[in-house]
Design an enzyme around this catalytic site. Structure first.
Site, PDB file in Angstrom:
ATOM      1  N   CYS A   2       0.997  -1.130  -0.210  1.00 57.66           N
ATOM      2  CA  CYS A   2      -0.188  -0.291   0.185  1.00 57.66           C
ATOM      3  C   CYS A   2       0.715   0.780  -0.070  1.00 57.66           C
ATOM      4  O   CYS A   2       1.977   1.766   1.034  1.00 57.66           O
ATOM      5  CB  CYS A   2      -0.753   0.088   1.080  1.00 57.66           C
ATOM      6  SG  CYS A   2      -1.723  -1.265   1.177  1.00 57.66           S
ATOM      7  N   ARG A  27       3.875  -0.307  -4.800  1.00 56.20           N
ATOM      8  CA  ARG A  27       3.182  -0.595  -3.613  1.00 56.20           C
ATOM      9  C   ARG A  27       2.089  -1.105  -3.093  1.00 56.20           C
ATOM     10  O   ARG A  27       2.236  -2.712  -2.469  1.00 56.20           O
ATOM     11  CB  ARG A  27       3.789   0.698  -2.820  1.00 56.20           C
ATOM     12  CG  ARG A  27       5.026   1.094  -2.297  1.00 56.20           C
ATOM     13  CD  ARG A  27       4.819   2.303  -1.705  1.00 56.20           C
ATOM     14  NE  ARG A  27       4.469   2.002   0.227  1.00 56.20           N
ATOM     15  CZ  ARG A  27       5.575   1.309   0.619  1.00 56.20           C
ATOM     16  NH1 ARG A  27       6.736   1.227   0.482  1.00 56.20           N
ATOM     17  NH2 ARG A  27       5.726   1.062   1.458  1.00 56.20           N
ATOM     18  N   TRP A  74      -2.753  -2.702  -1.590  1.00 58.78           N
ATOM     19  CA  TRP A  74      -2.232  -4.389  -1.950  1.00 58.78           C
ATOM     20  C   TRP A  74      -2.953  -4.584  -0.940  1.00 58.78           C
ATOM     21  O   TRP A  74      -2.929  -4.665   0.581  1.00 58.78           O
ATOM     22  CB  TRP A  74      -1.233  -4.099  -1.534  1.00 58.78           C
ATOM     23  CG  TRP A  74      -0.528  -5.872  -1.713  1.00 58.78           C
ATOM     24  CD1 TRP A  74      -0.413  -6.565  -3.036  1.00 58.78           C
ATOM     25  CD2 TRP A  74      -0.398  -6.750  -0.973  1.00 58.78           C
ATOM     26  NE1 TRP A  74      -0.050  -8.049  -2.887  1.00 58.78           N
ATOM     27  CE2 TRP A  74      -0.117  -7.762  -1.585  1.00 58.78           C
ATOM     28  CE3 TRP A  74      -0.468  -7.008   0.389  1.00 58.78           C
ATOM     29  CZ2 TRP A  74       0.384  -9.143  -1.250  1.00 58.78           C
ATOM     30  CZ3 TRP A  74      -0.426  -8.089   1.023  1.00 58.78           C
ATOM     31  CH2 TRP A  74       0.313  -9.220   0.454  1.00 58.78           C
ATOM     32  N   ASN A 100      -1.567   2.300   5.220  1.00 55.89           N
ATOM     33  CA  ASN A 100      -0.408   1.241   5.150  1.00 55.89           C
ATOM     34  C   ASN A 100      -0.479   0.471   5.988  1.00 55.89           C
ATOM     35  O   ASN A 100       0.265   1.207   7.508  1.00 55.89           O
ATOM     36  CB  ASN A 100      -0.054   1.761   4.861  1.00 55.89           C
ATOM     37  CG  ASN A 100       1.901   0.393   3.790  1.00 55.89           C
ATOM     38  OD1 ASN A 100       1.625  -0.297   4.428  1.00 55.89           O
ATOM     39  ND2 ASN A 100       2.499   1.218   4.394  1.00 55.89           N
ATOM     40  N   GLY A 101      -0.973  -0.355   6.776  1.00 51.37           N
ATOM     41  CA  GLY A 101      -0.558  -1.569   7.688  1.00 51.37           C
ATOM     42  C   GLY A 101      -1.187  -2.954   8.106  1.00 51.37           C
ATOM     43  O   GLY A 101      -2.141  -2.765   7.466  1.00 51.37           O
ATOM     44  N   GLU A 487      17.391 -17.389  -8.370  1.00 56.40           N
ATOM     45  CA  GLU A 487      17.138 -15.744  -8.261  1.00 56.40           C
ATOM     46  C   GLU A 487      16.275 -16.180 -10.005  1.00 56.40           C
ATOM     47  O   GLU A 487      16.095 -15.549  -9.906  1.00 56.40           O
ATOM     48  CB  GLU A 487      17.997 -15.602  -8.336  1.00 56.40           C
ATOM     49  CG  GLU A 487      17.845 -14.015  -8.963  1.00 56.40           C
ATOM     50  CD  GLU A 487      17.311 -12.879  -7.984  1.00 56.40           C
ATOM     51  OE1 GLU A 487      16.130 -13.415  -6.939  1.00 56.40           O
ATOM     52  OE2 GLU A 487      16.353 -11.953  -8.320  1.00 56.40           O
ATOM     53  N   LYS A 491      13.073 -14.751 -10.735  1.00 53.64           N
ATOM     54  CA  LYS A 491      12.505 -13.888 -11.273  1.00 53.64           C
ATOM     55  C   LYS A 491      11.469 -14.629 -12.659  1.00 53.64           C
ATOM     56  O   LYS A 491      10.888 -13.598 -13.314  1.00 53.64           O
ATOM     57  CB  LYS A 491      14.026 -13.701 -12.100  1.00 53.64           C
ATOM     58  CG  LYS A 491      14.303 -12.361 -12.601  1.00 53.64           C
ATOM     59  CD  LYS A 491      14.522 -11.273 -11.395  1.00 53.64           C
ATOM     60  CE  LYS A 491      13.617 -11.657 -10.070  1.00 53.64           C
ATOM     61  NZ  LYS A 491      14.042 -10.625  -9.279  1.00 53.64           N
ATOM     62  N   GLU A 494       7.737 -14.810 -11.078  1.00 55.17           N
ATOM     63  CA  GLU A 494       7.430 -14.157 -10.372  1.00 55.17           C
ATOM     64  C   GLU A 494       6.739 -12.890 -11.919  1.00 55.17           C
ATOM     65  O   GLU A 494       5.893 -12.054 -11.782  1.00 55.17           O
ATOM     66  CB  GLU A 494       7.982 -13.190  -9.660  1.00 55.17           C
ATOM     67  CG  GLU A 494       8.527 -12.337  -9.984  1.00 55.17           C
ATOM     68  CD  GLU A 494       9.757 -11.335  -8.541  1.00 55.17           C
ATOM     69  OE1 GLU A 494       8.889 -10.912  -7.821  1.00 55.17           O
ATOM     70  OE2 GLU A 494      10.748 -11.050  -9.485  1.00 55.17           O
ATOM     71  N   HIS A 510      17.776 -36.615  -7.436  1.00 48.03           N
ATOM     72  CA  HIS A 510      16.853 -37.049  -6.209  1.00 48.03           C
ATOM     73  C   HIS A 510      15.373 -36.484  -6.174  1.00 48.03           C
ATOM     74  O   HIS A 510      15.080 -36.106  -5.041  1.00 48.03           O
ATOM     75  CB  HIS A 510      17.848 -35.933  -5.133  1.00 48.03           C
ATOM     76  CG  HIS A 510      19.296 -36.825  -4.414  1.00 48.03           C
ATOM     77  ND1 HIS A 510      19.441 -38.332  -4.143  1.00 48.03           N
ATOM     78  CD2 HIS A 510      20.002 -36.043  -4.928  1.00 48.03           C
ATOM     79  CE1 HIS A 510      21.076 -38.045  -3.994  1.00 48.03           C
ATOM     80  NE2 HIS A 510      20.636 -36.544  -4.642  1.00 48.03           N
ATOM     81  N   LYS A 609       6.060  -4.382  -4.312  1.00 50.69           N
ATOM     82  CA  LYS A 609       7.477  -4.183  -4.152  1.00 50.69           C
ATOM     83  C   LYS A 609       8.286  -3.945  -2.961  1.00 50.69           C
ATOM     84  O   LYS A 609       8.970  -4.816  -2.917  1.00 50.69           O
ATOM     85  CB  LYS A 609       8.710  -2.629  -4.373  1.00 50.69           C
ATOM     86  CG  LYS A 609       9.342  -2.219  -4.822  1.00 50.69           C
ATOM     87  CD  LYS A 609      10.002  -2.934  -5.605  1.00 50.69           C
ATOM     88  CE  LYS A 609      11.575  -2.550  -6.022  1.00 50.69           C
ATOM     89  NZ  LYS A 609      12.366  -4.222  -6.369  1.00 50.69           N
TER      90      LYS A 609
HETATM   91  O1  M6R Z   1      13.073  -4.886  -0.185  1.00 45.34           O
HETATM   92  P1  M6R Z   1      13.126  -6.447   0.066  1.00 45.34           P
HETATM   93  O2  M6R Z   1      14.723  -6.728  -0.967  1.00 45.34           O
HETATM   94  O3  M6R Z   1      13.848  -6.517   1.608  1.00 45.34           O
HETATM   95  O4  M6R Z   1      12.549  -7.075  -0.048  1.00 45.34           O
HETATM   96  C1  M6R Z   1      12.407  -8.727  -0.188  1.00 45.34           C
HETATM   97  C2  M6R Z   1      11.467  -9.062  -1.193  1.00 45.34           C
HETATM   98  O5  M6R Z   1      10.280  -8.727  -1.205  1.00 45.34           O
HETATM   99  C3  M6R Z   1      11.965  -8.957  -2.816  1.00 45.34           C
HETATM  100  O6  M6R Z   1      13.137  -9.254  -3.417  1.00 45.34           O
HETATM  101  C4  M6R Z   1      11.204  -9.734  -3.877  1.00 45.34           C
HETATM  102  O7  M6R Z   1      11.245 -11.615  -3.654  1.00 45.34           O
HETATM  103  C5  M6R Z   1      11.281  -9.370  -5.219  1.00 45.34           C
HETATM  104  N1  M6R Z   1       9.632  -8.744  -5.359  1.00 45.34           N
HETATM  105  C6  M6R Z   1      11.885 -10.162  -6.476  1.00 45.34           C
HETATM  106  O8  M6R Z   1      12.303  -9.273  -7.379  1.00 45.34           O
END
Ligand code: M6R
Length: 614
Positions: A2, A27, A74, A100-101, A487, A491, A494, A510, A609
């Site tokens: 949010c 956000r 969000w 927000n929260g 990673e 990527k 997501e 395995h 984010k």
């Molecule tokens: O702001 P942060 O690095 O603490 O965020 C952690 C994760 O939320 C963030 O890396 C998330 O996994 C991303 N969407 C990955 O691309």
């Protein structure tokens, strides 16, 4: 999660708030809403979906207002729809609130207010807080600001809120606990409030980062007043913003993610600027200088993070253990905080976070601090909550990352971890001078090598075309390329919604090998180094099951070239630095596949984010 924006002053609030909401859309983008105060009253408009939906909805509405609050959501409590959108207002329409929260004890408060005759329209915890403030204001005959303060004393949970009210038309009241809130002081006795500084930067550089349990009252006549939740007046600490407006624009790229991928030669260089000199043979991270001695003597260092930042931590583990011979554990912050971990004053806990606001990472850090550990941070966002609560730390200097999928923040985090490992190794004497100097030179050459990979973008796009229709994908790597595989998989999933898994290459047999058939793309990091021969065997195993192989190899490679369906060459480098290069083609592959599948790469579904709820 949010985003909130608010304005009060002489300008028109609507354009400032809408522009700010667009900057904060990373956000959350389930709905957007705005409340505008003018001499005729308080108008509230809200709509499910993006800020652009809200703009369409308001195009023929009264948008006048010298004060206003705006929200991009969000969803936590209740599905994304118009009713659950913020702002929420009191039954008599006097006050409106953005939040927000999460209010954790909202249900108990809701029961009480329902018994007092309140009727709720939405499913949200935010409406409960709005009604609670209204209830206190009426029953205790206090000002809106005082009602906010008293209400927050009853609340358990996290909040950044701004309250606007018809009966108090000269003021906005804002407060925060565990969710970020920045206050901008304008040049014409006007004020801005936002979840981060991006909506504020073009109007003023004078900001106050609000602390937990602080309440700010911004008043057209009396200016800014800051209080603790216990009603003690505080002196605001005004800081100068360093953020540049251009960093928040797409700069000619189709998406922020693509821009941020292409920024990496610069962001990596910015990360080691002033911290490394290969010619003179030194590396120095000013932010942690006073803690290096303790780090070298530590029995173990615990790295805590989430998502991509956790992957950076895993790369850090290889670097710290191999170069500096320091025992490292890497933990998901969300697991660590609820596991009753054994921590004491001898432990060093490093939080890694792009945003510096991730709720689980922040809470895990607070737990470690309460047990006496030294807490350090590796953050990108300057002035963020994590960077402020840690004893010391190093910024990554990657610049604002707007795309929800983290790219340049990851390589910057790995760069900082590499610098730390090298510095500690030098102090401990676990690296010889020749190796140390070679690694410094190699690190200095990384930005230019990243550029060489970026120059292959068109070839990588052609490979991507072949796999845009995949339903599943596997990513394999060994050693410090295993976190790169994780990673790469994150990527892809997501932003393209293709199911993808990362595995240590040797683990494939395995279980995951059962998934491999001619429809399964398998991305392998098979660069030269000690595990190369083992990787070639793993690759053969994939090929024998007719999997489609896309291999990241070192320039000059012949063996994997022969076997794989596609290879992407990356320049040769020290094996410790391979993650900084091997990540780049995986980012580009995911990006192109997602674009080809018509996915919103900058704002993937269901994500935000900055994850400021647990
Ligand atoms: O702001 P942060 O690095 O603490 O965020 C952690 C994760 O939320 C963030 O890396 C998330 O996994 C991303 N969407 C990955 O691309």
């Amino acid at each position: 999660m949010c985003g909130i924006v608010a304005y009060i002053g002489k300008k028109e609030a609507y354009p400032i708030i809408v522009k700010g909401l667009k900057r904060l859309e990373y956000r959350g983008y389930d709905s957007a809403g705005i409340a505008l105060l003018n001499n005729n009253g308080l108008n509230i408009y809200k709509k499910q979906g993006k800020v652009s939906n809200l703009e369409d909805f308001t195009h023929d509405k009264d948008k006048m207002g010298y004060a206003g609050i705006g929200h991009t959501r969000w969803a936590t409590h209740g599905p994304p729809n118009d009713v659950n959108s913020h702002p929420h207002s009191s039954e008599d329409g006097d006050i409106a609130l953005i939040h927000n929260g999460i209010i954790e004890n909202y249900d108990a408060i809701k029961q009480r207010l329902t018994n007092n005759g309140y009727k709720f329209k939405s499913d949200t915890d935010t409406e409960v807080l709005t009604y609670l403030i209204d209830d206190i204001k009426k029953n205790s005959s206090v000002s809106v600001a005082e009602a906010v303060r008293l209400a927050l004393q009853q609340v358990v949970g996290a909040y950044a809120i701004v309250v606007i009210s018809k009966s108090n038309p000269n003021q906005l009241v804002a407060a925060r606990k565990s969710s970020p809130l920045v206050l901008g002081i304008g040049k014409e006795n006007d004020f801005y409030l936002a979840s981060d500084a991006t909506p504020i930067v073009e109007y003023t550089k004078k900001v106050v980062y609000m602390e937990d349990e602080e309440i700010a009252i911004v008043d057209l006549d009396e200016g800014l007043k800051l209080y603790s939740i216990d009603d003690v007046e505080k002196t605001p600490y005004v800081q100068e913003l360093e953020l540049q407006l251009e960093a928040l624009e797409k700069g000619g790229y189709e998406h922020f993610m693509l821009k941020e991928i292409h920024e990496q030669p610069r962001s990596i260089k910015d990360c080691f600027r002033g911290r490394l000199n290969a010619e003179k043979g030194w590396v120095s991270l000013g932010g942690i200088k006073d803690y290096e001695d303790k780090m070298t003597k530590a029995n173990r260092i615990i790295m805590i993070a989430c998502g991509t930042s956790w992957h950076a931590g895993l790369v850090g583990e290889y670097l710290f253990e191999d170069l500096a011979r320091i025992n490292v554990e890497v933990e998901y912050a969300s697991e660590f905080r609820y596991r009753n971990p054994i921590i004491n004053e001898n432990d060093i806990v490093i939080a890694i976070s792009q945003s510096g606001e991730t709720a689980d990472t922040l809470a895990a850090l607070e737990l470690a601090k309460s047990k006496g550990a030294t807490i350090l941070g590796i953050c990108n966002v300057v002035g963020s909550s994590i960077s402020r609560i840690t004893d010391a730390g190093s910024y990554t200097h990657a610049g604002p990352e707007i795309g929800v999928a983290s790219t340049k923040a990851f390589t910057a985090q790995v760069t900082v971890l590499t610098l730390m490992a090298l510095s500690l190794a030098k102090i401990k004497g676990t690296i010889n001078e020749t190796k140390f100097r070679t690694m410094l030179s190699e690190l200095e050459a990384i930005p230019q090598k990243v550029q060489q990979i970026l120059d292959k973008n068109e070839d990588i796009k052609i490979i991507s075309e072949k796999y845009q229709g995949a339903s599943n994908a596997l990513y394999l790597g060994r050693g410090s390329s295993f976190p790169v595989a994780l990673e790469g998989a994150l990527k892809l999933k997501e932003i393209s919604y293709i199911h993808a898994e990362g595995y240590p290459a040797a683990e494939m047999k395995h279980g995951p090998i059962a998934l491999i058939d001619e429809a399964m793309p398998v991305f392998v990091i098979a660069t030269s180094g000690p595990s190369y021969e083992k990787l070639v065997s793993n690759i053969q195993e994939v090929k024998a099951r007719k999997g489609k192989l896309i291999a990241i190899v070192t320039e000059g490679d012949e063996q994997v070239h022969e076997i794989a369906d596609h290879t992407i060459d990356i320049p040769d480098t020290d094996e410790h630095l391979v993650p900084l290069l091997a990540t780049i083609p995986l980012q580009l592959l995911s990006y192109h596949i997602a674009v080809m599948r018509n996915c919103n790469v900058d704002q993937p579904r269901n994500l935000a984010k900055s994850v400021t709820v647990e």
